[in-house]
Design an enzyme around this catalytic site. Sequence first.
Site, mmCIF file in Angstrom:
data_model
loop_
_atom_site.group_PDB
_atom_site.id
_atom_site.type_symbol
_atom_site.label_atom_id
_atom_site.label_comp_id
_atom_site.label_asym_id
_atom_site.label_seq_id
_atom_site.Cartn_x
_atom_site.Cartn_y
_atom_site.Cartn_z
ATOM 1 C CB CYS A 251 -43.023 7.120 -57.217
ATOM 2 S SG CYS A 251 -41.913 7.265 -58.586
ATOM 3 C CD GLU A 285 -41.227 2.543 -51.808
ATOM 4 O OE1 GLU A 285 -40.506 2.220 -52.762
ATOM 5 O OE2 GLU A 285 -42.469 2.493 -51.832
#
Length: 385
Positions: A251, A285
């Site tokens: 993130c 990710e």
Amino acid sequence: MVLEVGTRVLCRWRDGKHHPVKVIERRRLNSGDYEYYVHYTEFNRRLDEWVRLEQLDLDSVENDVDEKVEDKVTGLKMTRHQKRKIDETHVEGHEELDPASLREHEEFTKVKNIATIELGRYQIETWYFSPFPPEYNDSSNLYFCEFCLNFMKRKEQLQRHMKKCDLKHPPGDEIYRSGTLSMFEVDGKKNKVYAQNLCYLAKLFLDHKTLYYDVDLFLFYVLCECDERGCHMVGYFSKEKQSEESYNLACILTLPPYQRKGYGKFLIAFSYELSKKEGKVGTPERPLSDLGLLSYRGYWTRVLLDILKKHKGNISIKELSDMTAIRAEDILATLQALELIQYRKGQHVICADPKVLDRHLKAAGRGGLEVDVSKLIWTPYKEQG
């Protein structure tokens, strides 16, 4: 006049002009009048807001419009500058959600619960819903301690807290300092409350990211600007302690007051410097949103083409990966998108014409703030044990 949820109408926005909106929700005020929560159909959901009836052009009310037709019309109305202003910092999408999950997500998060936050010397308008504990349901403004990230409903509570809070920087280890910039590594297991508070805060500016209650599994890298008052958070990225998929970033967020200063690019570059120290290749990710891919494609382009410009003779994808810690698949996809690679006689051949490289480098833009690797003092997590 009372408008129904689902009504489409023109609304006066902060630029003084009227823009098409859809009424998402309504609520009755003590005066008996209604307030409406609207979505500007030209813009990202982060600009949704509560408005009064006087901001709406009631002559333009429509109760049923073909969305596809409307999208075409409103899409044409937006100037390129408006679109850039709305999109420039929004690197999150919903590519991993199927239609049913997306509807459920948008229903659950359709109304922003917190309108503004105070963090350090900034009052910041929020962009999205964040699932704060139920006792904060009646608060539209929250006050954060900029050092420990505890949040309160009232300014007086924050002022009392600041007299007692002895933190002047994020908890955890300072692993990088260069000039006024510092990076702190925060272990989610050792600093659980701080990590959860960081997730609550970040969710106000990231549309779909999961709020990690299980922060134990993550490390948080918090970037700060430092002065005599302390170290003030400008952004962060998180990373799994152990990732089977070689993810080096989960993130990423730069807080709105600090955007467009190169910090986002710095955070991406920093995540790769950590991968190099680990002796691993890394990748963000998945899935990446369109704009997330743009940010990374820009970084990959600058790093790879800088090497190709300086390198004499042939170089393989594997060698590029070893030098940069960028995953081979990401290198291949980047060079293919730039049409710098050909497949000849069963292998990939990189075509590095200097003029073409310069053109692509110019298009990729500036690289942001440099990470001075000599200032990075860090031991990989698995070795810290």
